[in-house]
Design an enzyme around this catalytic site. Structure first.
Site, PDB file in Angstrom:
ATOM      1  N   GLU A   1       5.282  92.937   9.562  1.00 49.81           N
ATOM      2  CA  GLU A   1       5.181  93.566  10.803  1.00 49.81           C
ATOM      3  C   GLU A   1       3.939  93.703  11.490  1.00 49.81           C
ATOM      4  O   GLU A   1       2.998  93.880  10.627  1.00 49.81           O
ATOM      5  CB  GLU A   1       5.972  94.966  10.686  1.00 49.81           C
ATOM      6  CG  GLU A   1       7.500  95.078   9.971  1.00 49.81           C
ATOM      7  CD  GLU A   1       8.381  94.531  11.092  1.00 49.81           C
ATOM      8  OE1 GLU A   1       8.164  94.599  12.314  1.00 49.81           O
ATOM      9  OE2 GLU A   1       9.394  93.862  10.545  1.00 49.81           O
TER      10      GLU A   1
ATOM     11  N   SER B   1      15.983  92.833  21.730  1.00 51.07           N
ATOM     12  CA  SER B   1      16.514  93.555  20.675  1.00 51.07           C
ATOM     13  C   SER B   1      16.367  95.082  20.894  1.00 51.07           C
ATOM     14  O   SER B   1      16.952  95.905  20.804  1.00 51.07           O
ATOM     15  CB  SER B   1      16.507  93.146  19.181  1.00 51.07           C
ATOM     16  OG  SER B   1      15.190  92.722  18.860  1.00 51.07           O
TER      17      SER B   1
ATOM     18  N   TYR C   1      12.278  80.213  28.024  1.00 46.98           N
ATOM     19  CA  TYR C   1      12.485  81.216  27.497  1.00 46.98           C
ATOM     20  C   TYR C   1      11.319  82.300  27.124  1.00 46.98           C
ATOM     21  O   TYR C   1      10.314  81.687  26.776  1.00 46.98           O
ATOM     22  CB  TYR C   1      12.877  81.117  25.739  1.00 46.98           C
ATOM     23  CG  TYR C   1      13.483  82.076  25.039  1.00 46.98           C
ATOM     24  CD1 TYR C   1      15.018  82.664  25.403  1.00 46.98           C
ATOM     25  CD2 TYR C   1      12.619  82.803  24.088  1.00 46.98           C
ATOM     26  CE1 TYR C   1      15.103  83.980  24.753  1.00 46.98           C
ATOM     27  CE2 TYR C   1      13.115  84.055  23.466  1.00 46.98           C
ATOM     28  CZ  TYR C   1      14.289  84.488  23.808  1.00 46.98           C
ATOM     29  OH  TYR C   1      14.732  85.657  23.213  1.00 46.98           O
TER      30      TYR C   1
ATOM     31  N   ASN D   1       6.740  92.333  20.726  1.00 50.09           N
ATOM     32  CA  ASN D   1       6.791  93.566  21.033  1.00 50.09           C
ATOM     33  C   ASN D   1       5.651  94.351  21.065  1.00 50.09           C
ATOM     34  O   ASN D   1       5.563  95.346  21.604  1.00 50.09           O
ATOM     35  CB  ASN D   1       7.834  94.072  19.890  1.00 50.09           C
ATOM     36  CG  ASN D   1       7.444  94.059  18.808  1.00 50.09           C
ATOM     37  OD1 ASN D   1       6.306  94.072  18.184  1.00 50.09           O
ATOM     38  ND2 ASN D   1       8.430  93.890  17.675  1.00 50.09           N
TER      39      ASN D   1
ATOM     40  N   TYR E   1      -0.042  87.555  15.709  1.00 54.57           N
ATOM     41  CA  TYR E   1       1.208  88.034  15.494  1.00 54.57           C
ATOM     42  C   TYR E   1       1.814  87.378  16.632  1.00 54.57           C
ATOM     43  O   TYR E   1       2.172  87.601  17.874  1.00 54.57           O
ATOM     44  CB  TYR E   1       1.089  89.721  15.920  1.00 54.57           C
ATOM     45  CG  TYR E   1       2.498  90.243  15.886  1.00 54.57           C
ATOM     46  CD1 TYR E   1       3.219  90.071  14.783  1.00 54.57           C
ATOM     47  CD2 TYR E   1       3.342  90.895  16.873  1.00 54.57           C
ATOM     48  CE1 TYR E   1       4.523  90.716  14.451  1.00 54.57           C
ATOM     49  CE2 TYR E   1       4.463  91.519  16.816  1.00 54.57           C
ATOM     50  CZ  TYR E   1       5.130  91.525  15.516  1.00 54.57           C
ATOM     51  OH  TYR E   1       6.343  91.970  15.345  1.00 54.57           O
TER      52      TYR E   1
ATOM     53  N   GLU F   1       9.127  84.615  15.350  1.00 54.01           N
ATOM     54  CA  GLU F   1      10.040  83.631  15.575  1.00 54.01           C
ATOM     55  C   GLU F   1      10.630  83.418  16.916  1.00 54.01           C
ATOM     56  O   GLU F   1      11.179  82.528  17.407  1.00 54.01           O
ATOM     57  CB  GLU F   1      11.429  83.912  14.661  1.00 54.01           C
ATOM     58  CG  GLU F   1      12.229  84.908  14.946  1.00 54.01           C
ATOM     59  CD  GLU F   1      11.708  86.326  14.975  1.00 54.01           C
ATOM     60  OE1 GLU F   1      10.747  86.563  14.112  1.00 54.01           O
ATOM     61  OE2 GLU F   1      12.098  87.409  15.723  1.00 54.01           O
ATOM     62  N   LYS F   2      10.238  84.660  17.961  1.00 54.74           N
ATOM     63  CA  LYS F   2      10.440  84.394  19.256  1.00 54.74           C
ATOM     64  C   LYS F   2      10.055  83.069  19.779  1.00 54.74           C
ATOM     65  O   LYS F   2      10.590  82.381  20.751  1.00 54.74           O
ATOM     66  CB  LYS F   2      10.098  85.681  19.996  1.00 54.74           C
ATOM     67  CG  LYS F   2      10.667  86.957  19.470  1.00 54.74           C
ATOM     68  CD  LYS F   2      10.171  88.020  20.215  1.00 54.74           C
ATOM     69  CE  LYS F   2      10.577  89.382  19.673  1.00 54.74           C
ATOM     70  NZ  LYS F   2      10.238  89.550  18.017  1.00 54.74           N
TER      71      LYS F   2
END
Ligand SMILES: *[C@@H]1O[C@H](CO)[C@@H](O)[C@H](O)[C@H]1NC(C)=O
Ligand SMILES: *[C@@H]1O[C@H](CO)[C@@H](O)[C@H](O)[C@H]1NC(C)=O
Ligand SMILES: *[C@@H]1O[C@H](CO)[C@@H](O)[C@H](O)[C@H]1NC(C)=O
Length: 367
Positions: free
Chosen positions: A145, A202, A249, A254, A260, A263-264
């Site tokens: 994270e 999400s 896309y 975030n 960082y 997978e996006k």
């Protein structure tokens, strides 16, 4: 007496041949000679490429019958977010040998390394080992994270020996994904498209940079947005076909931190959609993927200009295709959260047995 030795019989010859074949088989199976007399070269020039011995033993199918030696005990102290993962796949998935992963805390004193998942560590360290650390044992701090999504724990500052993280300057680097050499040279086909720009989100928070940018962008171009905030849910099974059906896309992170890149991005690349990224600067992305594989929001002075560019590319097939040229040379490989961290950390511990401490974890990660 023995008739087999009677003169004129073929039997002694036959027995001799059987004995020689038998001896040779045993010799090759058990002594695994270095077949350096064979006309193969390369091992001395580059020990990393398959050596003569490997090739020759492989040809005799001996290589795969020898079990890898499990000499390094590596303890997974907690499964990341409680999700169990395999403990036996380091060899088959990553070609990492010699690692015996375990989740059995009774083997604490045997372990050369112990891995801890940051988000599962209690603030008061109640769930950390109580026994003293054996002198040879290394503790690995693992986190996937970003700093914005993980709480700082003061007591962790001088506790670990190694870090396992997506950051390129971690001891054990596990990015969310990477480009590897393409396995087939068949041409990549761009999937059929029926949507222009898509976004699956999400975690919606009005203060997130990505939400602000999205709100601005949608004034100028239609974005097919999915997720709880939009009341448009997509089934796990439909995710891939949805991604493939979008020309672009929004791979919006975030939070924005060096390396960082999640997978996006790699899912869009993998599923044949052109990623529009919001995250660290373009230069940082280009350390991971080719510059022509993505569009960065910072390439444009405002969301309006970005929207215009996307509309232009929608009408210019030839220019749009340029974003896919990298597929000729590379495939996308996603990393396996948890298992890959443990396997690679074990491999590191096995190869680097020296003394090492990591001080100032908190400054390193949270600045
Ligand atoms: C050994 O196993 C690997 C993967 O399991 C396989 O790719 C390889 O062909 C095998 N080698 C031989 C000699 O069977
Ligand atoms: C762990 O260490 C103990 C004591 O040295 C030893 O008897 C045992 O075989 C070891 N177990 C493993 C799995 O290495
Ligand atoms: C690991 O780090 C701890 C804490 O900094 C230190 O006390 C210990 O000696 C280190 N061990 C090794 C093997 O580097």
């Amino acid at each position: 007496m023995s008739t087999s030795l009677s003169p004129g019989s073929q039997k002694p010859l036959l027995i001799g041949v059987i004995l020689i074949v038998g001896f040779c088989t045993i010799f090759f199976v058990y002594y695994k000679p270095k077949l350096s007399w064979l006309p193969c070269h390369g091992s001395s020039e580059n020990p990393k490429i398959k050596t003569c011995t490997d090739i020759c033993l492989g040809a005799l199918d001996i290589a795969n019958n020898t079990k890898p030696v499990d000499d390094t005990v590596f303890l997974v102290w907690m499964y990341p977010f409680g999700h169990k993962h395999s403990l036996t796949s380091c060899h088959s998935l990553f070609h990492i040998e010699g690692c015996h992963l375990t989740d059995d805390k009774n083997l604490y004193n045997n372990a050369s390394g112990v891995i801890f998942h940051h988000r599962d560590i209690n603030y008061g360290l109640q769930n950390m080992p109580k026994k003293p650390r054996p002198p040879h044992q290394r503790w690995v701090w693992m986190n996937a994270e970003s700093p914005s999504n993980s709480g700082k724990i003061a007591a962790l500052n001088n506790l670990f020996n190694l870090t396992a993280n997506y950051r390129q300057d971690a001891d054990v680097v596990v990015p969310y994904g990477k480009l590897v050499k393409a396995t087939s040279d068949s041409d990549f086909e761009i999937p059929k498209k029926n949507k222009l720009v898509c976004w699956v989100v999400s975690n919606w928070h009005p203060n997130y940079a990505r939400v602000k940018y999205f709100n601005e962008l949608s004034k100028y171009i239609k974005v097919e947005a999915y997720g709880r905030h939009f009341g448009r849910y997509i089934d796990h099974n439909d995710y891939s076909s949805l991604m493939s059906s979008c020309k672009f896309y929004l791979s919006f992170e975030n939070s924005i931190h060096k390396d960082y890149i999640t997978e996006k991005l790699y899912n869009a690349l993998r599923l044949g959609s052109v990623p529009v990224v919001l995250g660290p600067p373009r230069e940082n992305y280009e350390q991971h993927i080719p510059g022509e594989a993505f569009i960065h929001v910072n390439d444009f002075p405002s969301a309006k200009e970005l929207a215009e560019r996307l509309q232009f590319l929608d009408k210019n097939e030839e220019q749009y295709r340029q974003y896919f040229t990298w597929h000729k040379h590379f495939d996308v490989k996603l990393s396996l959260f948890g298992l890959e961290h443990a396997c690679r950390a074990c491999d590191y511990v096995r190869r680097n047995q020296g003394y090492k401490v990591f001080t100032n974890l908190n400054t390193w990660y949270w600045g």
